[in-house]
Scaffold this motif. Sequence first.
Motif, PDB file in Angstrom:
ATOM      1  N   CYS A 180       0.813  -1.219   0.000  1.00  0.00           N
ATOM      2  CA  CYS A 180       0.000   0.000   0.000  1.00  0.00           C
ATOM      3  C   CYS A 180       0.847   1.270   0.000  1.00  0.00           C
ATOM      4  O   CYS A 180       0.371   2.330  -0.420  1.00  0.00           O
ATOM      5  CB  CYS A 180      -0.947  -0.015   1.198  1.00  0.00           C
ATOM      6  SG  CYS A 180      -2.082  -1.419   1.193  1.00  0.00           S
ATOM      7  N   LEU A 181       2.074   1.191   0.479  1.00  0.00           N
ATOM      8  CA  LEU A 181       2.937   2.372   0.405  1.00  0.00           C
ATOM      9  C   LEU A 181       3.202   2.774  -1.040  1.00  0.00           C
ATOM     10  O   LEU A 181       3.473   3.949  -1.329  1.00  0.00           O
ATOM     11  CB  LEU A 181       4.263   2.103   1.129  1.00  0.00           C
ATOM     12  CG  LEU A 181       4.232   2.248   2.655  1.00  0.00           C
ATOM     13  CD1 LEU A 181       5.566   1.854   3.253  1.00  0.00           C
ATOM     14  CD2 LEU A 181       3.871   3.677   3.067  1.00  0.00           C
ATOM     15  N   THR A 182       3.149   1.818  -1.958  1.00  0.00           N
ATOM     16  CA  THR A 182       3.322   2.169  -3.373  1.00  0.00           C
ATOM     17  C   THR A 182       2.208   3.100  -3.842  1.00  0.00           C
ATOM     18  O   THR A 182       2.409   3.898  -4.768  1.00  0.00           O
ATOM     19  CB  THR A 182       3.341   0.900  -4.238  1.00  0.00           C
ATOM     20  OG1 THR A 182       2.111   0.180  -4.067  1.00  0.00           O
ATOM     21  CG2 THR A 182       4.495  -0.003  -3.862  1.00  0.00           C
ATOM     22  N   ILE A 183       1.029   3.007  -3.222  1.00  0.00           N
ATOM     23  CA  ILE A 183      -0.079   3.910  -3.573  1.00  0.00           C
ATOM     24  C   ILE A 183       0.254   5.331  -3.142  1.00  0.00           C
ATOM     25  O   ILE A 183       0.039   6.294  -3.878  1.00  0.00           O
ATOM     26  CB  ILE A 183      -1.393   3.427  -2.910  1.00  0.00           C
ATOM     27  CG1 ILE A 183      -1.744   2.014  -3.395  1.00  0.00           C
ATOM     28  CG2 ILE A 183      -2.534   4.391  -3.193  1.00  0.00           C
ATOM     29  CD1 ILE A 183      -2.913   1.387  -2.663  1.00  0.00           C
ATOM     30  N   VAL A 184       0.808   5.466  -1.929  1.00  0.00           N
ATOM     31  CA  VAL A 184       1.190   6.797  -1.418  1.00  0.00           C
ATOM     32  C   VAL A 184       2.298   7.386  -2.284  1.00  0.00           C
ATOM     33  O   VAL A 184       2.336   8.593  -2.549  1.00  0.00           O
ATOM     34  CB  VAL A 184       1.631   6.697   0.055  1.00  0.00           C
ATOM     35  CG1 VAL A 184       2.005   8.066   0.593  1.00  0.00           C
ATOM     36  CG2 VAL A 184       0.528   6.082   0.906  1.00  0.00           C
ATOM     37  N   LEU A 185       3.215   6.546  -2.747  1.00  0.00           N
ATOM     38  CA  LEU A 185       4.347   7.027  -3.544  1.00  0.00           C
ATOM     39  C   LEU A 185       3.899   7.633  -4.874  1.00  0.00           C
ATOM     40  O   LEU A 185       4.650   8.397  -5.489  1.00  0.00           O
ATOM     41  CB  LEU A 185       5.322   5.875  -3.806  1.00  0.00           C
ATOM     42  CG  LEU A 185       6.201   5.468  -2.623  1.00  0.00           C
ATOM     43  CD1 LEU A 185       6.842   4.120  -2.879  1.00  0.00           C
ATOM     44  CD2 LEU A 185       7.257   6.521  -2.348  1.00  0.00           C
ATOM     45  N   ASP A 186       2.687   7.308  -5.317  1.00  0.00           N
ATOM     46  CA  ASP A 186       2.182   7.906  -6.556  1.00  0.00           C
ATOM     47  C   ASP A 186       1.959   9.407  -6.411  1.00  0.00           C
ATOM     48  O   ASP A 186       1.894  10.120  -7.413  1.00  0.00           O
ATOM     49  CB  ASP A 186       0.874   7.222  -6.980  1.00  0.00           C
ATOM     50  CG  ASP A 186       1.119   5.845  -7.578  1.00  0.00           C
ATOM     51  OD1 ASP A 186       2.187   5.660  -8.199  1.00  0.00           O
ATOM     52  OD2 ASP A 186       0.277   4.958  -7.406  1.00  0.00           O
ATOM     53  N   ASN A 187       1.824   9.863  -5.185  1.00  0.00           N
ATOM     54  CA  ASN A 187       1.683  11.309  -4.932  1.00  0.00           C
ATOM     55  C   ASN A 187       3.063  11.885  -4.660  1.00  0.00           C
ATOM     56  O   ASN A 187       3.703  11.572  -3.652  1.00  0.00           O
ATOM     57  CB  ASN A 187       0.751  11.538  -3.742  1.00  0.00           C
ATOM     58  CG  ASN A 187       0.369  12.995  -3.590  1.00  0.00           C
ATOM     59  OD1 ASN A 187       1.174  13.901  -3.823  1.00  0.00           O
ATOM     60  ND2 ASN A 187      -0.872  13.231  -3.198  1.00  0.00           N
ATOM     61  N   ALA A 188       3.542  12.720  -5.559  1.00  0.00           N
ATOM     62  CA  ALA A 188       4.901  13.256  -5.448  1.00  0.00           C
ATOM     63  C   ALA A 188       5.115  14.068  -4.175  1.00  0.00           C
ATOM     64  O   ALA A 188       6.251  14.186  -3.679  1.00  0.00           O
ATOM     65  CB  ALA A 188       5.217  14.114  -6.667  1.00  0.00           C
ATOM     66  N   LEU A 189       4.048  14.623  -3.601  1.00  0.00           N
ATOM     67  CA  LEU A 189       4.194  15.427  -2.384  1.00  0.00           C
ATOM     68  C   LEU A 189       4.615  14.585  -1.186  1.00  0.00           C
ATOM     69  O   LEU A 189       5.091  15.125  -0.180  1.00  0.00           O
ATOM     70  CB  LEU A 189       2.862  16.136  -2.079  1.00  0.00           C
ATOM     71  CG  LEU A 189       2.379  17.140  -3.140  1.00  0.00           C
ATOM     72  CD1 LEU A 189       0.997  17.667  -2.772  1.00  0.00           C
ATOM     73  CD2 LEU A 189       3.364  18.293  -3.280  1.00  0.00           C
ATOM     74  N   SER A 190       4.428  13.263  -1.283  1.00  0.00           N
ATOM     75  CA  SER A 190       4.778  12.393  -0.155  1.00  0.00           C
ATOM     76  C   SER A 190       6.268  12.062  -0.105  1.00  0.00           C
ATOM     77  O   SER A 190       6.761  11.564   0.903  1.00  0.00           O
ATOM     78  CB  SER A 190       3.973  11.090  -0.244  1.00  0.00           C
ATOM     79  OG  SER A 190       4.380  10.345  -1.381  1.00  0.00           O
ATOM     80  N   HIS A 191       6.995  12.317  -1.179  1.00  0.00           N
ATOM     81  CA  HIS A 191       8.373  11.846  -1.278  1.00  0.00           C
ATOM     82  C   HIS A 191       9.314  12.422  -0.218  1.00  0.00           C
ATOM     83  O   HIS A 191      10.110  11.660   0.356  1.00  0.00           O
ATOM     84  CB  HIS A 191       8.918  12.130  -2.682  1.00  0.00           C
ATOM     85  CG  HIS A 191       8.169  11.388  -3.750  1.00  0.00           C
ATOM     86  ND1 HIS A 191       8.407  11.556  -5.104  1.00  0.00           N
ATOM     87  CD2 HIS A 191       7.166  10.456  -3.670  1.00  0.00           C
ATOM     88  CE1 HIS A 191       7.593  10.780  -5.791  1.00  0.00           C
ATOM     89  NE2 HIS A 191       6.830  10.105  -4.946  1.00  0.00           N
ATOM     90  N   PRO A 192       9.275  13.726   0.096  1.00  0.00           N
ATOM     91  CA  PRO A 192      10.207  14.245   1.123  1.00  0.00           C
ATOM     92  C   PRO A 192      10.048  13.564   2.480  1.00  0.00           C
ATOM     93  O   PRO A 192      11.046  13.229   3.132  1.00  0.00           O
ATOM     94  CB  PRO A 192       9.857  15.735   1.188  1.00  0.00           C
ATOM     95  CG  PRO A 192       9.276  16.051  -0.149  1.00  0.00           C
ATOM     96  CD  PRO A 192       8.525  14.827  -0.550  1.00  0.00           C
ATOM     97  N   LEU A 193       8.797  13.345   2.903  1.00  0.00           N
ATOM     98  CA  LEU A 193       8.577  12.710   4.210  1.00  0.00           C
ATOM     99  C   LEU A 193       8.941  11.234   4.171  1.00  0.00           C
ATOM    100  O   LEU A 193       9.582  10.716   5.100  1.00  0.00           O
ATOM    101  CB  LEU A 193       7.111  12.889   4.624  1.00  0.00           C
ATOM    102  CG  LEU A 193       6.696  12.272   5.971  1.00  0.00           C
ATOM    103  CD1 LEU A 193       7.568  12.814   7.105  1.00  0.00           C
ATOM    104  CD2 LEU A 193       5.218  12.530   6.259  1.00  0.00           C
ATOM    105  N   LEU A 194       8.560  10.549   3.104  1.00  0.00           N
ATOM    106  CA  LEU A 194       8.867   9.123   3.016  1.00  0.00           C
ATOM    107  C   LEU A 194      10.367   8.880   2.894  1.00  0.00           C
ATOM    108  O   LEU A 194      10.871   7.851   3.351  1.00  0.00           O
ATOM    109  CB  LEU A 194       8.147   8.504   1.810  1.00  0.00           C
ATOM    110  CG  LEU A 194       6.637   8.310   1.970  1.00  0.00           C
ATOM    111  CD1 LEU A 194       6.020   7.820   0.667  1.00  0.00           C
ATOM    112  CD2 LEU A 194       6.322   7.325   3.084  1.00  0.00           C
TER     113      LEU A 194
END
Length: 1138
Positions: free
Chosen positions: A441-455
């Motif tokens: 499911c983290l791959t779903i979050v990774l589709d949103n580029a805004l999540s990259h700095p925190l992840l």
Amino acid sequence: MSKREAFLAAVCKENAEDFLRFIQLHNDKTEPFDVEEVVQEMPRDQRKSLWSRLAALLEDVLSKLPPERWGEKRDEGGQDMEVDSVDSEHVMAVVDGVTLVAAQSLQVLQDGDTYTALLGIANVLHDVLVLLPISEEPLQSALHGLFELWWKKGLKEKERFGRTALYISLQKCFTVKRVGVEIQRIWNLHEVLLTVDYDSDENKEITDLLLQCFYRPDFIRNDDGKRFLVFLFSWNLNFILVIHGTIKNQLEFFSKKVLLHIMEIYFRAWKKASGDFLEKIEHACVQDFMQNAILLRRTSPVHSKVRQIVSYFNLRKGCHHVDKMLYTLYKPILWIALNASNSEVRANATLIFTEAFPIHDPDDPKNMDTVVQKQLDIAMNLLDDPHPAVRSNAILGVCKILAKCWELFPPVIITDFLKKIVLELPNDTSSADVRCSVFKCLTIVLDNALSHPLLEKLLPNLKHSLHDTSEKVRSAFLDMLIKVKAVRAAKFWDVCHMDHLLARLAVDTPSVSKRIVNLLFKSFFPVNESDKEWCCRCMTLAQMNPMAARKFYLHAFRHTAPTNIIKLMLAIRRVLNTCLQANGDVSAMNDSNKENSTIEQPELLKDMAVVSSLLEIVVILWKSVEKTLKQNEEAQKFTTAKFGSVLGKYFCAFEDVRCIAPLIQLASFMPPAAVPKFSCGVLSKLRRMETGTEPKHYSQLLDCMCRWGQTGDILELITDWLSEAQPKEGEKAGSSRRVRIQETVEAKPDLALAYLDYLLTQSQTREKVLGLGQRPLMHLHCVLGNWKLVLYTHLESSENPDSASVQTAMKAFTCCGRFGAHLQHNSEGGRDYLLSLELDASWISERVLPFMVKPTETEGEVSDSSLSLAVQITEGFLTVCRDVILVGLSDEEFRGQILHLCSLILVSESGYLCTPAILPILKEVADSYVPEDVEALHNPEHPTTVILSVVANIFQKIIELLTRRLKKDPEEGQQLCQSAVAGLSDFLQTAQTWDRAPLNGVFSTLFAVIVVEKTHKLHKISHPEEVIVPETLDDMPPLPSTLLSVILKSPSVTKAFLAEINSSLDSDAVESLTELAAVLHILAVINHTGKFKAGLKSAAVCVQRRLGRHAVVAVDGGDIQRLIYESSVKTINNILDL
């Protein structure tokens, strides 16, 4: 006379033939006459006259032959039939012509026209249509078109004619192949339904046809069909429930594509509805789907489809009407389901809740923030749910919410959710599914580029998940890393160190290894770089982790073209050539110095491990492109020439033991002429091998010779050794042994058998062996068969059966059987090699079985060693026969011969020792027949019935032998029982699939022997204290204990055994008090497992009925009888929970 006047004059009974000629002219496209033009040109009075004359003509012809008699014309015989046939054809032609003129008249009907006569014609034709035979399809179509046109024109009594037209279209929709035209007609007539009374019984047929439209995929997929089905939801309130019930009943059988159309129909019906219809669709249909999506078990065949329908509505959020509908319908059911005690309900509700998030009232925007925060708290609580399925669904839902609403949430909320998912849930030791869900499911979050700095900051905490104990978790983690690399959210080696990835690549399963190779491919095989760079990175990888390097290049062909693989092989070759140059051997080295300038030769020379790894990698790469090279002859010649020119020097330069195996494999890829020095010495190396050499030392050489097409040389060597090692005929046993020892200095029969075993075990080498001519194969088979004479010689002597020569003969004898099985499979027809095995069976029965007697009982004529060898020979042969039956090579005759041998073995004095080898034979023979062959089993003389009867009889004999051995020698009998456990388990597993004779008699045998043994023990009781009801298997006598332990291993076998107990009790086979007590002791042991309650209670009730007959006898029979009775009653009460 004009055309109008002539045509008008023809419309009468006297000129009917002229009228029909005009109709023919109209139907003939080459003729200029057109009825529509003629009628259109007529003045109003003339048209009125035409319709009156048509009505009179129609009435006249129908009075001669009413429509109800049209279907009878073909049933009449003789002369009358011909007359009627002519009349009827004339009548139908006139009716057809009248229909045509009436339809053309409707086309040109003008305002103000009086069409009373035309209406009368339509009514008469309507009555004709009702009585029209099915065979008159052209006339039916014409009438159908007339009534359809009448409805479109909106004329008097259109409701009646429109209903008929719709009814016919619905009928034809289910009979014609191309339904598109009829569906379009139905849609054009859809407003007819507004004039149809749903509650009337007269319209029940139309209602049934309308429901059948929801069964027809062609109708559902058609655009006009979908419009019509959507319209049906607005016809009648009560009909909505019927439609919904029909769709639910068919839901299981709808394909995915059809289901998409069904979802669209529901949504469009809801969207177009208003008032009571809207409320009905929402609460009776949509909310019903929502509730079922929550309450249905996941194992239900319709659960996934119901979920898709609900998702169709959920995913259309954002529209005011949809949001309001979802809020209203979910409110009474969803929040209760999220707190339900049933975990499956909570899991289903979690998926729906997170998919529909946020569920809010669009008419109340003021409380929006409060509602969303409350629902976020619910989502956080679901991540802590005690059931793993709920947590997994919550992870999926929360990740979808974060990916969709990242910009809308405060950073604190996002951080809290991700910390929970990334830092806590991957350590959930109670469920691998939860840990797997995190990475999927983290791959779903990774589709949103805004999540990259925190992840990028949080993901390094997951590095240890690469070594998770669950393979699916490791695979999911690597899939996430591949996603991280693809979206460039972070550097994957920062999340998980390269050393860990290589270590896991070296040892993990193919599924995980492929993902690691996918992740690392561009790092170690950068396609856009030069082949020199590829080679450097290859050496680096080999130095870092040799095993990982082999795995990496094993899967490299999946990610690049074969051309690149060959380029890398040649680049590695240039590197290896530097070692030869360093040794001063520069002959045949024409590669440019520039090509080798990037390699540090001294460092390479020092590390032979790197050299061996490079050679292994070349072999792996060559194997991966071998098929491609065979398809490209030029590339194969070039590659072979390049490596062939240096391979001989590689053998000289790289003498390390680790380099030899890959060099031999490399040589096997080339023709022997390319490596003449090596190829000439391979057979010599095989000859010089010592007996007992491990397979790894000769397997490569055997593979090499087979690939070169020299399998015949190997087979000749094997045959020669086996022939030379056999004793000469006519010599005494003692001298034979002495001569054999001297002759086997050169001949190595054990090594020959090892070679042959390897060749037959590997599929590629076996194909090469079996591809040789029949002559060498038959010769080898004959030589192997002659070794049984050596075995017989040892049977007559007193030599230890564990001696080397005896064991060699045993190996040769069993190898002969296996080799014969391969030859039988490879033969085009006949049963020569099965016959050979049958002859071996006869040899065993005549020559070996006489030695299966106890030495003490024959005054020393048979020694212990002879008995032991006889058992070994018999068991080895039975094992071969079992395998022949297992792989489906046997026929009816062969199975009968082997079963006959089994019977002879069991009747021999010490034949019981072979019981563990006989049971697998029985299992495989039974497995070769199908229980559903009822016809064969009902015929007692059918070969199938005969064979299975023999199987059942042999099994009964085995049980009797076990009983006898336990009484005669308890210790030996116990050992025999334990050795037979595996065979008994497998055989009973097969027997339980049969519910009829003869194999179902196996369970009656088991039941009888257990009851007899237990009854015997009860009869021996002399003190009241000995009356004890057993609780475990250890409390039972030895044989019942063993048999019950086998039965209880398998639930299906236990159920079959309980069914046999019930059957025996119903047949009054068990009557006495001790026998009933024995049965109850069996049931008590089974009851102790806590399973099979239904079968136990059924048997206990049967025993209870019979036990009541012994109440008086038990009281008068003494203390022991009374105690047995009382303990039996208590046992029954315990089983029945009384």
